[in-house]
Design a protein around this motif. Sequence first.
Motif, mmCIF file in Angstrom:
data_model
loop_
_atom_site.group_PDB
_atom_site.id
_atom_site.type_symbol
_atom_site.label_atom_id
_atom_site.label_comp_id
_atom_site.label_asym_id
_atom_site.label_seq_id
_atom_site.Cartn_x
_atom_site.Cartn_y
_atom_site.Cartn_z
ATOM 1 N N ILE A 68 3.880 0.622 13.978
ATOM 2 C CA ILE A 68 5.106 1.158 13.387
ATOM 3 C C ILE A 68 5.214 2.642 13.698
ATOM 4 C CG2 ILE A 68 6.419 1.527 11.261
ATOM 5 C CD1 ILE A 68 4.847 -0.793 10.020
ATOM 6 N N GLY A 69 6.300 3.042 14.341
ATOM 7 C CA GLY A 69 6.573 4.448 14.576
ATOM 8 C C GLY A 69 7.490 4.993 13.501
ATOM 9 N N PHE A 70 7.418 6.300 13.284
ATOM 10 C CA PHE A 70 8.302 6.906 12.286
ATOM 11 C C PHE A 70 8.709 8.298 12.719
ATOM 12 C CE2 PHE A 70 3.907 7.469 10.804
ATOM 13 C CZ PHE A 70 3.834 8.839 10.635
ATOM 14 N N ASP A 71 9.806 8.759 12.146
ATOM 15 C CA ASP A 71 10.405 10.045 12.480
ATOM 16 C C ASP A 71 9.590 11.184 11.880
ATOM 17 O OD1 ASP A 71 12.629 12.239 11.389
ATOM 18 O OD2 ASP A 71 12.956 11.546 13.433
ATOM 19 N N GLY A 72 9.636 12.335 12.517
ATOM 20 C CA GLY A 72 8.874 13.467 12.023
ATOM 21 C C GLY A 72 9.549 14.236 10.908
ATOM 22 N N GLY A 73 10.821 13.951 10.623
ATOM 23 C CA GLY A 73 11.530 14.666 9.572
ATOM 24 C C GLY A 73 11.385 14.000 8.222
ATOM 25 N N SER A 74 12.407 14.121 7.399
ATOM 26 C CA SER A 74 12.360 13.554 6.055
ATOM 27 C C SER A 74 13.044 12.201 5.980
ATOM 28 C CB SER A 74 13.014 14.519 5.055
ATOM 29 O OG SER A 74 14.352 14.793 5.445
ATOM 30 N N SER A 75 13.404 11.619 7.141
ATOM 31 C CA SER A 75 14.035 10.299 7.140
ATOM 32 C C SER A 75 13.070 9.278 6.558
ATOM 33 C CB SER A 75 14.413 9.882 8.567
ATOM 34 O OG SER A 75 15.282 10.822 9.138
ATOM 35 N N PRO A 76 13.575 8.338 5.743
ATOM 36 C CA PRO A 76 12.687 7.337 5.141
ATOM 37 C C PRO A 76 12.004 6.477 6.195
ATOM 38 C CG PRO A 76 14.850 7.353 4.075
ATOM 39 C CD PRO A 76 14.973 8.193 5.296
ATOM 40 N N LEU A 77 10.770 6.124 5.935
ATOM 41 C CA LEU A 77 10.087 5.155 6.776
ATOM 42 C C LEU A 77 10.670 3.779 6.506
ATOM 43 C CD1 LEU A 77 8.055 7.624 6.654
ATOM 44 C CD2 LEU A 77 6.277 5.955 7.137
ATOM 45 N N PRO A 78 10.370 2.783 7.335
ATOM 46 C CA PRO A 78 10.909 1.447 7.086
ATOM 47 C C PRO A 78 10.662 0.998 5.648
ATOM 48 C CG PRO A 78 9.764 1.504 9.187
ATOM 49 C CD PRO A 78 9.503 2.823 8.530
ATOM 50 N N GLN A 79 11.661 0.375 5.051
ATOM 51 C CA GLN A 79 11.561 -0.054 3.660
ATOM 52 C C GLN A 79 11.482 -1.578 3.591
ATOM 53 O OE1 GLN A 79 11.844 2.730 0.953
ATOM 54 N NE2 GLN A 79 11.015 3.405 2.937
ATOM 55 N N GLY A 80 10.620 -2.088 2.720
ATOM 56 C CA GLY A 80 10.460 -3.523 2.579
ATOM 57 C C GLY A 80 11.545 -4.131 1.717
ATOM 58 N N GLU A 81 11.573 -5.453 1.687
ATOM 59 C CA GLU A 81 12.567 -6.145 0.868
ATOM 60 C C GLU A 81 12.356 -5.866 -0.608
ATOM 61 O OE1 GLU A 81 12.725 -10.283 1.734
ATOM 62 O OE2 GLU A 81 13.121 -9.999 3.875
ATOM 63 N N ARG A 82 11.112 -5.748 -1.018
ATOM 64 C CA ARG A 82 10.800 -5.445 -2.420
ATOM 65 C C ARG A 82 9.823 -4.275 -2.475
ATOM 66 N NH1 ARG A 82 7.741 -8.755 -4.532
ATOM 67 N NH2 ARG A 82 7.211 -9.978 -2.683
ATOM 68 N N PRO A 83 10.212 -3.171 -3.096
ATOM 69 C CA PRO A 83 9.289 -2.041 -3.213
ATOM 70 C C PRO A 83 8.045 -2.429 -4.008
ATOM 71 C CG PRO A 83 11.524 -1.407 -3.818
ATOM 72 C CD PRO A 83 11.515 -2.896 -3.716
ATOM 73 N N VAL A 84 6.941 -1.766 -3.696
ATOM 74 C CA VAL A 84 5.700 -1.967 -4.451
ATOM 75 C C VAL A 84 5.678 -0.901 -5.537
ATOM 76 C CG1 VAL A 84 3.183 -2.035 -4.340
ATOM 77 C CG2 VAL A 84 4.543 -2.899 -2.427
ATOM 78 N N ALA A 85 6.008 -1.309 -6.752
ATOM 79 C CA ALA A 85 6.242 -0.344 -7.827
ATOM 80 C C ALA A 85 4.963 0.264 -8.383
ATOM 81 C CB ALA A 85 7.023 -1.008 -8.956
ATOM 82 N N SER A 86 3.854 -0.449 -8.313
ATOM 83 C CA SER A 86 2.621 0.067 -8.901
ATOM 84 C C SER A 86 1.452 -0.138 -7.945
ATOM 85 C CB SER A 86 2.322 -0.620 -10.239
ATOM 86 O OG SER A 86 2.176 -2.021 -10.053
ATOM 87 N N TRP A 87 0.418 0.632 -8.157
ATOM 88 C CA TRP A 87 -0.724 0.580 -7.256
ATOM 89 C C TRP A 87 -1.621 -0.614 -7.559
ATOM 90 C CZ3 TRP A 87 -5.166 1.205 -10.194
ATOM 91 C CH2 TRP A 87 -5.033 1.907 -11.403
ATOM 92 N N THR A 88 -2.283 -1.076 -6.511
ATOM 93 C CA THR A 88 -3.180 -2.223 -6.616
ATOM 94 C C THR A 88 -4.552 -1.768 -7.097
ATOM 95 O OG1 THR A 88 -2.047 -3.339 -4.797
ATOM 96 C CG2 THR A 88 -4.291 -4.088 -5.319
ATOM 97 N N PRO A 89 -5.058 -2.337 -8.195
ATOM 98 C CA PRO A 89 -6.385 -1.930 -8.668
ATOM 99 C C PRO A 89 -7.472 -2.273 -7.647
ATOM 100 C CG PRO A 89 -5.194 -3.130 -10.368
ATOM 101 C CD PRO A 89 -4.425 -3.307 -9.097
ATOM 102 N N ARG A 90 -8.395 -1.336 -7.455
ATOM 103 C CA ARG A 90 -9.524 -1.537 -6.565
ATOM 104 C C ARG A 90 -10.798 -1.134 -7.300
ATOM 105 N NH1 ARG A 90 -9.387 -4.663 -2.794
ATOM 106 N NH2 ARG A 90 -10.511 -3.446 -1.238
ATOM 107 N N GLY A 91 -11.939 -1.496 -6.768
ATOM 108 C CA GLY A 91 -13.197 -1.061 -7.353
ATOM 109 C C GLY A 91 -13.474 0.388 -7.011
ATOM 110 N N ALA A 92 -14.183 1.065 -7.876
ATOM 111 C CA ALA A 92 -14.489 2.471 -7.632
ATOM 112 C C ALA A 92 -15.240 2.664 -6.322
ATOM 113 C CB ALA A 92 -15.305 3.033 -8.792
ATOM 114 N N ASP A 93 -16.048 1.670 -5.940
ATOM 115 C CA ASP A 93 -16.838 1.773 -4.723
ATOM 116 C C ASP A 93 -16.169 1.117 -3.525
ATOM 117 O OD1 ASP A 93 -18.853 3.137 -6.080
ATOM 118 O OD2 ASP A 93 -19.892 1.294 -6.636
#
Length: 506
Positions: A130-155
């Motif tokens: 995936i390529g993206f613009d160097g300015g402030s243009s939005p990167l490609p957007q998915g059909e459904r935004p990921v509203a919250s972060w995925t929990p991971r283990g500390a390690d």
Amino acid sequence: MGLNLAALLSQTAAARPHATALRRSDAPGEALSYGRLDEQVAGFAGALRDRGVAAGDRVALMAPNVPGFVIAYWAILRIGAVVVPMNPLLKAREIAYYLEDSGARAFLHLDALSTEAQAGAAAAGVATVIGFDGGSSPLPQGERPVASWTPRGADDAAVLLYTSGTTGSPKGAVLTHSNMTWNAHVGAIDLLEATPEDVVIGTLPLFHSFGQSVAMNATLATGGTLVLVPRFDPEEVVRAIVGRRATIFLGVPTMYGALLQVLGDRDVSSLRRCLAGGAALPVELLTAARERLGCPVLEGYGLSETSPVASFNRADDWRAGSIGKPIRGVELRVVDGDARPVPVGEVGEIQIRGHCVMAEYLGRPEATAAVLDADGWLSTGDLARTDEDGFVYVVDRSKDLILRGGMNVYPREIEEVLYHHPAVAEAAVLGVPHEQLGEEVAAVVALRPGAAASEDELREFVRERIAAYKYPRVVRVVAALPKGPTGKILKREIDRASLAATAPSR
């Protein structure tokens, strides 16, 4: 509940949605609020998920300091994937190596880098590019935004950071969510004493650990504004400091030297804190920078393998020429060849243990075991001594130590003397092969603009100030010294053979 470095941005965006998160030094009118940044991160995270990227996958990211890098970095983390930052100067062959070695599931890059990026991806067999613009243009957007972060283990891995590869092929240091979260908090709270009102100059490359942890992550964790500088140019940086009333600057020694040369009488009184790392900061340069910038200039120490910050000076507790003391939650000791601590004042190797130390080198158990022992101590290869107050002073890299006629010569000591010469802008001291002595001391020097000094003059300047066995018999004046992407002088790229050819036979 789990842990994810991505939580730092989510928390700040929720608390300060209208505050300015990002600006570009080369586009003064453009700004991105925390709320808008969070929206773009959520949308691009959705695009990655739509393309099959999942938690634990490794995603390579190659771009300079532009908004797209920041958006992509936090989007990768949000879905629980692992960021693999890459130098935008890499060529196709090198890109293919990084992609293959990391096992990258996807590759994100600046559009301007597409020729080398596409060739490298094809060679490595990476299909999701995936390529993206160097300015402030939005990167490609998915059909459904990921509203919250995925929990991971500390390690669990958060970032796979490749070492510079000074010996052999670059190795991927696995930095965990715990590593990176701790480093961001310690950097923000203990070192920067950051507040939401801070304006931080982001000229250190974000693909590098120092710029990543202390400039980007620490700033976004505390709600300040990060001014992105895509490529270091001292004039542009000074304009950004003055124009944005910047409060914090982070850089490597060569950046400080360049700034002082162009600063003139411009008002930088808004600065309240400067940090230096990446290489030894000559005391002469430190003194000049503190005086002209009018604020504490604090030197620290770390490695890619330590996320990177392991020790630092504090504004109220510092020593010139020192890398300070270990950061909160980290132990540092100086040991002999049998891993026994040496007495105060004696030289030994730095070992580090604590929350900053990497999990491993990806796929290299033998290389990991060579530097990380069963008790969690990381051997750094750096030589240092301590003083009675606990401050640590790096003497040199163990591999840079010069053995001249059976006597140890530390290049940094000679470099410090050279920096006291008024004509010297940059200096690198190294050992070159010598038939009788084993190694001879050589110095390569770049002069300040408009300054003049002969090689004989520089040799005599050093000879008068240090023991006879230490001074450089070989001195060469060059237009510029080779540097890496962070501005660090690269001694490995200096032609030792040509220097050795001019060494005296005695």
